[in-house]
Design a protein around this motif. Structure first.
Motif, PDB file in Angstrom:
ATOM      1  N   GLN A  99      -0.862   4.147  -1.689  1.00 30.56           N
ATOM      2  CA  GLN A  99      -1.901   4.770  -0.874  1.00 30.56           C
ATOM      3  C   GLN A  99      -1.303   5.683   0.190  1.00 30.56           C
ATOM      4  O   GLN A  99      -1.839   6.748   0.497  1.00 30.56           O
ATOM      5  CB  GLN A  99      -2.764   3.686  -0.220  1.00 30.56           C
ATOM      6  CG  GLN A  99      -3.328   2.649  -1.164  1.00 30.56           C
ATOM      7  CD  GLN A  99      -4.221   3.279  -2.217  1.00 30.56           C
ATOM      8  OE1 GLN A  99      -4.897   4.265  -1.978  1.00 30.56           O
ATOM      9  NE2 GLN A  99      -4.208   2.707  -3.416  1.00 30.56           N
ATOM     10  N   ASN A 110       0.818  -1.220   0.000  1.00 33.87           N
ATOM     11  CA  ASN A 110       0.000   0.000   0.000  1.00 33.87           C
ATOM     12  C   ASN A 110       0.852   1.272   0.000  1.00 33.87           C
ATOM     13  O   ASN A 110       0.444   2.297   0.551  1.00 33.87           O
ATOM     14  CB  ASN A 110      -0.941   0.019   1.215  1.00 33.87           C
ATOM     15  CG  ASN A 110      -1.924  -1.119   1.215  1.00 33.87           C
ATOM     16  OD1 ASN A 110      -2.770  -1.242   0.344  1.00 33.87           O
ATOM     17  ND2 ASN A 110      -1.800  -1.994   2.210  1.00 33.87           N
ATOM     18  N   PRO A 155      -1.203  -6.718   2.071  1.00 32.63           N
ATOM     19  CA  PRO A 155       0.078  -6.786   1.350  1.00 32.63           C
ATOM     20  C   PRO A 155       0.371  -8.201   0.882  1.00 32.63           C
ATOM     21  O   PRO A 155      -0.185  -9.182   1.394  1.00 32.63           O
ATOM     22  CB  PRO A 155       1.086  -6.324   2.412  1.00 32.63           C
ATOM     23  CG  PRO A 155       0.441  -6.635   3.719  1.00 32.63           C
ATOM     24  CD  PRO A 155      -1.037  -6.464   3.506  1.00 32.63           C
ATOM     25  N   GLY A 165      -9.930  -0.652   5.216  1.00 30.48           N
ATOM     26  CA  GLY A 165      -9.302  -1.895   4.782  1.00 30.48           C
ATOM     27  C   GLY A 165      -9.309  -2.900   5.918  1.00 30.48           C
ATOM     28  O   GLY A 165      -9.800  -2.633   7.022  1.00 30.48           O
ATOM     29  N   PHE A 220      -7.036   0.487   1.519  1.00 32.47           N
ATOM     30  CA  PHE A 220      -5.847  -0.302   1.839  1.00 32.47           C
ATOM     31  C   PHE A 220      -6.166  -1.771   1.596  1.00 32.47           C
ATOM     32  O   PHE A 220      -7.205  -2.267   2.032  1.00 32.47           O
ATOM     33  CB  PHE A 220      -5.440  -0.090   3.301  1.00 32.47           C
ATOM     34  CG  PHE A 220      -4.464   1.040   3.503  1.00 32.47           C
ATOM     35  CD1 PHE A 220      -3.254   0.827   4.114  1.00 32.47           C
ATOM     36  CD2 PHE A 220      -4.766   2.316   3.069  1.00 32.47           C
ATOM     37  CE1 PHE A 220      -2.352   1.858   4.297  1.00 32.47           C
ATOM     38  CE2 PHE A 220      -3.887   3.359   3.245  1.00 32.47           C
ATOM     39  CZ  PHE A 220      -2.660   3.139   3.864  1.00 32.47           C
ATOM     40  N   ARG A 221      -5.264  -2.452   0.930  1.00 36.39           N
ATOM     41  CA  ARG A 221      -5.437  -3.872   0.636  1.00 36.39           C
ATOM     42  C   ARG A 221      -4.363  -4.678   1.355  1.00 36.39           C
ATOM     43  O   ARG A 221      -3.339  -4.138   1.783  1.00 36.39           O
ATOM     44  CB  ARG A 221      -5.379  -4.118  -0.871  1.00 36.39           C
ATOM     45  CG  ARG A 221      -6.351  -3.232  -1.656  1.00 36.39           C
ATOM     46  CD  ARG A 221      -6.440  -3.639  -3.102  1.00 36.39           C
ATOM     47  NE  ARG A 221      -7.247  -2.705  -3.864  1.00 36.39           N
ATOM     48  CZ  ARG A 221      -8.572  -2.695  -3.877  1.00 36.39           C
ATOM     49  NH1 ARG A 221      -9.238  -3.593  -3.152  1.00 36.39           N
ATOM     50  NH2 ARG A 221      -9.250  -1.817  -4.585  1.00 36.39           N
ATOM     51  N   LYS A 250      -2.992   0.607   8.492  1.00 34.57           N
ATOM     52  CA  LYS A 250      -3.718   1.864   8.222  1.00 34.57           C
ATOM     53  C   LYS A 250      -3.343   2.942   9.233  1.00 34.57           C
ATOM     54  O   LYS A 250      -2.995   4.063   8.857  1.00 34.57           O
ATOM     55  CB  LYS A 250      -5.236   1.604   8.261  1.00 34.57           C
ATOM     56  CG  LYS A 250      -5.724   0.580   7.264  1.00 34.57           C
ATOM     57  CD  LYS A 250      -7.240   0.490   7.258  1.00 34.57           C
ATOM     58  CE  LYS A 250      -7.794   0.056   8.607  1.00 34.57           C
ATOM     59  NZ  LYS A 250      -7.391  -1.321   8.963  1.00 34.57           N
TER      60      LYS A 250
END
Length: 765
Positions: A219, A216, A379, A257, A376-377, A263
């Motif tokens: 982001q 991320n 990793p 996420g 956010f995804r 985050k």
């Protein structure tokens, strides 16, 4: 000895052909030789699926191999193995260092084929010329292969080790620099009294640079750029460029996420790099509406007053960034907090970052219009492994990369949970083998709610109830508790579409008979589940029977019908139609109740009698006159008025017909011009309305006095002024001329002039 080889042949027919059983033969290293050894004749894939299973199913065990014997290999498993469970085979491959992927590609070393392999994977194997192995070949590969001595693989391992050492040295240098800053600060004494070993590893190894963040990174850069341009956007009034992903024009961000993917850490790090001082409000703080409105400093007033700033002479330098963490976890003690925070976002003069796990939560709807969206995804496993290996090197722990991969996959790439697990394990030992890592993952397993479609795919998969399945009865019952109200409906809707593995036979008639037999048993189990459900959700409320309901409604039907849905030519799973029919039934029952309430003025009968007896008799008289070329509209309108029915009731009754009175055979056959004429004539007339007049009963004075409490301390000020009914009756009998709201007529002007002349006459005398 080299591992055995198995090839795949695709016939000219439409059926996909898996590899036939072959005797073990020495394997050549070149890929071109894999396809040259194909048999001359092919066989039917349908016959292959319907062949009887082996007699010694589940009897073979996986041999012991040298540590790391499969290192550097990429394997793909497809189909159900004959003697070894597929889950056990995948676990063994990972234990010995192999990388297991879901789909074959050009980098795949071997594809292990079992019964019922995927047709798409078979086609990919043929197109790319991949090497294949059967179950015996896979076991022989483990038993006879030594650790890889491929120079390219060894160079890759050395590069990974060098990178781990480099990252560990950088982490050590940053730690020394931080200690030096602490000694020079005024708070050095408090840090000196705290041992570094007592710190949580999640705090000790928190990222201090953007390159330290796992995944991320794009982001995080968006958050950093948004913070760096925030003051400029504030002075410009946050202009919008009307783009879909415009976050510059937003005063706040909504970062969402999965938990544990960084985050909050990214928000803190970006705020510090951008020159802001992060101030966090999380679930441990009370975030009610009153406290947010009174205590949240969105204007930096306290800091401004401390430095003596004047907003009129020069602009304020806002240095605070508010991080509103876990905003989707606000409890009843935080009532109104989301709305209050959303109101503050519209007028804030400091940047605000809201963090949540699920953006689709109804609580987050107010933020979707006022906040910029940052997703956010999770990793990649390789990114998390690199970071974990650096931490292990700093802590002098010896863990094989295969064990680290197991921890990462078991925690679903939650780096925070992995760090907590290895920090806890460090208290006991400095090393961990594969079995210990597996046990640690099971103890800290992270459960996630799966969608009903995923649950159905797993529950009715060919290997779920097979002889080699390692799933326990409790783990199968857990699928029910993902959504105990919806999963049984999915099972009831889709179980008949399965091709049971138990019913497959070379004789089609016998196979169909077995399928109907198992479908009957599954239906009986679902019926038993309905009886249990009536005891759970009925008047008895026996919620302790939910495990029994899980077995009858979900597990037992799947144990009869497991085998997959692909044999019916569709991979999708249907949504339960019962929900739509149930909603339509309730709608029709309510409509029929309203019709019965109006018709009871003229007829006697309850709701069911109206539907069964009156409706079939009335409907032809309402419908047939409108289908003629010259419609008899007056007779239909008079019939509706006679039974106190309206035009809306006429439309509702048209939806209640079945058979010959169905909507397709009645209303849709009426010409459009007749419908228009009927509606126009009905609207131009007056129609009777059925209603009941309520009776107003006034309480007597004795009843009012009887309701007065005995104790004087419970009387309110309003209770002292008890109005007497007698006084109200006197007021009702008063003359309306005494009412101030009634306008009184003015006296004529002639009388005033007569008075004036009379007074003048007296004066003259």
């Amino acid at each position: 000895m080299a591992p055995k080889r198995k090839t795949v042949v695709i016939s000219d027919s439409d059926e996909d052909v898996p590899p036939p059983k072959q005797k073990n033969s020495p394997q050549k290293k070149s890929k071109s030789s894999a396809s040259s050894s194909a048999p001359a004749s092919s066989f039917s894939y349908k016959d292959y699926l319907q062949r009887p299973g082996p007699e010694s199913l589940g009897s073979k065990s996986i041999p012991e191999g040298a540590p790391g014997c499969l290192s550097g290999l990429t394997l793909v498993f497809t189909g159900e193995l004959d003697n070894v469970g597929r889950d056990s085979a995948v676990e063994a491959a990972k234990r010995y260092g192999a990388k297991v992927t879901a789909a074959p590609s050009g980098k795949t070393s071997y594809v292990i084929l079992g019964r019922e392999p995927g047709p798409k994977k078979l086609q990919t194997i043929q197109d790319k010329g991949l090497k294949t192995l059967d179950e015996d070949g896979f076991c022989n590969l483990i038993a006879t292969t030594s650790p890889s001595q491929d120079p390219s693989y060894l160079n890759k391992v050395k590069k990974d080790e060098a990178k781990v050492k480099k990252d560990a040295e950088e982490m050590e240098a940053i730690e020394k620099e931080q200690k030096a800053k602490d000694k020079r600060s005024s708070k050095a004494s408090s840090f000196e009294s705290t041992s570094p070993n007592s710190q949580l590893w999640t705090v000790k190894y928190a990222p201090t640079q953007l390159k330290d963040i796992c995944g991320n990174k794009g982001q995080v850069e968006k958050i950093l750029n948004w913070l760096q341009n925030w003051q400029h956007q504030l002075q410009a009034g946050f202009p919008s460029d009307n783009s879909k992903n415009d976050i510059k024009s937003k005063r706040a961000l909504l970062v969402h996420g999965a938990p544990g993917i960084g985050k909050t850490t990214a928000a803190h790090l970006a705020a510090k790099i951008a020159g802001f001082s992060p101030l966090e409000l999380n679930a441990s703080d009370v975030r009610s509406k009153k406290l947010i409105e009174n205590t949240t400093n969105i204007d930096n007033t306290s800091i401004d007053s401390f430095f003596g700033s004047n907003s009129e002479t020069h602009p304020l330098n806002h240095s605070t960034c508010l991080i509103f963490d876990e905003c989707d976890g606000m409890s009843s003690g935080d009532r109104g907090g989301v709305g209050a925070m959303n109101t503050l976002i519209r007028k804030t003069r400091i940047p605000i970052i809201c963090i949540c796990n699920d953006k689709a939560n109804p609580k987050m709807r107010p933020f979707q219009s006022t906040c910029g969206d940052i997703v956010f995804r999770r990793p990649e496993a390789t990114q998390v492994r690199s970071r974990i290996m650096s931490i292990l090197h700093r802590e002098k722990m010896k863990l094989d990369p295969v064990v680290v991969d197991q921890l990462v996959s078991g925690s679903q790439s939650d780096i925070r949970q992995v760090i907590n697990m290895i920090s806890t394990w460090k208290l006991l030992s400095s090393s961990m083998n594969f079995d210990q890592g597996k046990e640690l993952v099971q103890q800290n397993q992270k459960f996630t709610i799966q969608t009903p479609w995923t649950v159905m795919s797993n529950l009715f998969s060919p290997h779920m109830f097979g002889a080699t399945s390692t799933s326990t009865l409790g783990s199968k019952a857990d699928y029910y508790f993902h959504d105990h109200s919806l999963i049984p409906l999915f099972v009831q809707e889709n179980y008949v579409k399965c091709n049971p593995a138990k019913a497959r036979d070379s004789n089609n008639e016998k196979a169909e008979f077995k399928r109907m037999k198992y479908a009957s048993k599954a239906a009986d189990a679902i019926s038993d589940g309905d009886l249990v459900d009536s005891m759970i959700h009925g008047s008895q409320q026996q919620w302790g029977l939910m495990p029994l309901h899980a077995m009858n409604s979900t597990v037992r039907p799947a144990s009869f019908m497991y085998g997959g849905f692909k044999s019916f030519g569709r991979d999708t799973i249907s949504f339960p139609m019962w929900l739509g029919q149930y909603s339509k039934t309730n709608k029709n029952i309510r409509a029929l109740g309203e019709i019965q309430a109006k018709m009871r003025v003229k007829v006697s009968g309850d709701r069911d009698e109206i539907r069964q007896y009156y409706y079939p008799t009335l409907w032809p008289r309402m419908f047939n006159p409108l289908t003629e070329s010259v419609p008899d509209i007056d007779s239909v309108i008079n019939l509706l008025d006679n039974y106190m029915l309206s035009k809306d009731d006429f439309d509702v009754m048209s939806e209640l017909g079945v058979g010959d009175l169905a909507l397709e055979k009645t209303v849709k056959c009426i010409p459009t011009k007749n419908k228009t004429a009927f509606t126009r004539n009905y609207n131009n007339r007056d129609h009777p309305i059925a209603f009941s007049r309520g009776q107003v009963i006034k309480p007597s004075a004795a009843q009012i006095k009887a309701e007065v409490p005995d104790h004087e301390d419970v009387l309110d000020d309003e209770d002292d002024n008890v109005v007497d009914v007698k006084e109200e009756e006197d007021d009702e009998n008063d003359d309306v001329t005494a009412d101030k709201l009634v306008k009184q007529p003015k006296k004529p002007a002639a009388s005033k002039r007569g008075k004036a002349s009379a007074s003048r006459g007296k004066g003259s005398k």
